[in-house]
Design a protein around this motif. Structure first.
Motif, PDB file in Angstrom:
ATOM      1  N   THR A  37       0.828  -1.208   0.000  1.00  0.00           N
ATOM      2  CA  THR A  37       0.000   0.000   0.000  1.00  0.00           C
ATOM      3  C   THR A  37       0.859   1.253   0.000  1.00  0.00           C
ATOM      4  N   GLU A  49      -7.313   9.414  -7.755  1.00  0.00           N
ATOM      5  CA  GLU A  49      -7.825   8.078  -8.017  1.00  0.00           C
ATOM      6  C   GLU A  49      -7.874   7.787  -9.510  1.00  0.00           C
ATOM      7  N   LYS A  53      -5.389   4.705 -11.031  1.00  0.00           N
ATOM      8  CA  LYS A  53      -6.106   3.511 -11.484  1.00  0.00           C
ATOM      9  C   LYS A  53      -5.654   3.065 -12.870  1.00  0.00           C
ATOM     10  N   GLU A  59      -3.800  -2.487  -8.122  1.00  0.00           N
ATOM     11  CA  GLU A  59      -4.955  -3.369  -7.996  1.00  0.00           C
ATOM     12  C   GLU A  59      -6.228  -2.621  -7.602  1.00  0.00           C
ATOM     13  N   LYS A  60      -6.060  -1.602  -6.769  1.00  0.00           N
ATOM     14  CA  LYS A  60      -7.233  -0.884  -6.262  1.00  0.00           C
ATOM     15  C   LYS A  60      -6.806   0.477  -5.737  1.00  0.00           C
ATOM     16  N   VAL A  61      -7.679   1.452  -5.897  1.00  0.00           N
ATOM     17  CA  VAL A  61      -7.438   2.784  -5.341  1.00  0.00           C
ATOM     18  C   VAL A  61      -8.664   3.182  -4.520  1.00  0.00           C
ATOM     19  N   VAL A  62      -8.433   3.552  -3.279  1.00  0.00           N
ATOM     20  CA  VAL A  62      -9.521   3.916  -2.370  1.00  0.00           C
ATOM     21  C   VAL A  62      -9.359   5.380  -1.967  1.00  0.00           C
ATOM     22  N   CYS A  89      -5.417   9.000  -1.181  1.00  0.00           N
ATOM     23  CA  CYS A  89      -5.815   7.699  -1.723  1.00  0.00           C
ATOM     24  C   CYS A  89      -4.901   6.607  -1.184  1.00  0.00           C
ATOM     25  N   TYR A  93      -1.160  -2.002  -4.482  1.00  0.00           N
ATOM     26  CA  TYR A  93      -0.418  -2.363  -5.683  1.00  0.00           C
ATOM     27  C   TYR A  93       0.388  -3.654  -5.503  1.00  0.00           C
ATOM     28  N   LYS A 171     -11.964   5.775   4.948  1.00  0.00           N
ATOM     29  CA  LYS A 171     -12.531   5.707   3.614  1.00  0.00           C
ATOM     30  C   LYS A 171     -13.626   6.752   3.461  1.00  0.00           C
ATOM     31  N   GLN A 177     -16.053   7.049  -4.379  1.00  0.00           N
ATOM     32  CA  GLN A 177     -15.260   5.960  -4.943  1.00  0.00           C
ATOM     33  C   GLN A 177     -15.559   5.831  -6.446  1.00  0.00           C
ATOM     34  N   ASP A 178     -14.487   5.670  -7.248  1.00  0.00           N
ATOM     35  CA  ASP A 178     -14.639   5.575  -8.715  1.00  0.00           C
ATOM     36  C   ASP A 178     -15.402   6.774  -9.258  1.00  0.00           C
TER      37      ASP A 178
END
Length: 210
Positions: A37, A49, A53, A59-62, A89, A93, A171, A177-178
């Protein structure tokens, strides 16, 4: 409008010594787990983000908040600038596919780290530039690159990025998100994020997901 100093980093990337001569990880370190992370703040987290991404190995972005003194803050609270939190964020990864060094390259391209407590028209401590390190190696690398970039005068002014230990990450609400992928027609996305994202993708065209 928030600006991305893309041209400076096109030159910077040709200066191999800046990133190629980074301190190596001690061989005594334990093997990294499959995922790691990085917690980065580059201004508005919608923009952060959207950019990270795109990178292979991410793998993911929060999107969320960190670095402040208020527990479980809401977006409205953070927007007041009184919570001490930065919009940031958590970037999850795979270090076998993308290194922390490469994420730092993206970090310094993704925003202007010489702007204090702002990015373009987004003003306030919540929009500050910051790297929240998870271990001594991340701290060492972050400080190394800042020192090196300042020494080579990659920017007209010195970098003001904070390098702080990671403590807790809250969070943000689900609608954050997205955000860009779900709200591309919103004026802020269309006229602020989209142009910056296109510049970012040109710099990292060889590192983008298919």
């Amino acid at each position: 409008m928030k600006k991305l100093i893309c041209n400076l980093f096109l030159v910077l990337f040709s200066t191999v010594s800046v990133f190629a001569s980074a301190p190596k990880s001690p061989k005594t370190l334990k093997p990294v787990s499959r995922l790691d992370t990085a917690t980065l703040a580059t201004g508005c987290f919608w923009c952060t983000e959207a950019k990270f991404k795109q990178l292979k190995g991410v793998e993911k972005v929060v999107s969320g908040f960190t670095g402040g003194h208020v527990a479980h803050p809401s977006y409205r609270q953070v927007c007041t600038g009184t919570t001490g939190h930065a919009e940031a964020c958590n970037i999850i990864y795979d270090p076998k596919k993308i290194s922390f060094d490469e994420l730092l390259k993206a970090f310094f391209v993704a925003h202007d780290p010489t702007q204090l407590n702002r990015q373009g028209n987004d003003v306030g401590t919540q929009y500050r530039s910051a790297i929240f390190y998870h271990n001594p190696e991340q701290k060492q690398k972050a400080e190394y690159y800042i020192k090196k970039l300042n020494a080579e005068k990659a920017y007209k002014q010195n970098i003001v990025t904070e390098v702080k230990p990671f403590t807790v990450f809250y969070k943000a609400e689900d609608y954050h998100q997205d955000y860009f992928s779900r709200n591309g027609d919103v004026p802020y996305c269309k006229y602020v994020i989209q142009p910056e994202l296109e510049k970012f993708k040109k710099v990292f065209k060889d590192k983008l997901k298919n």
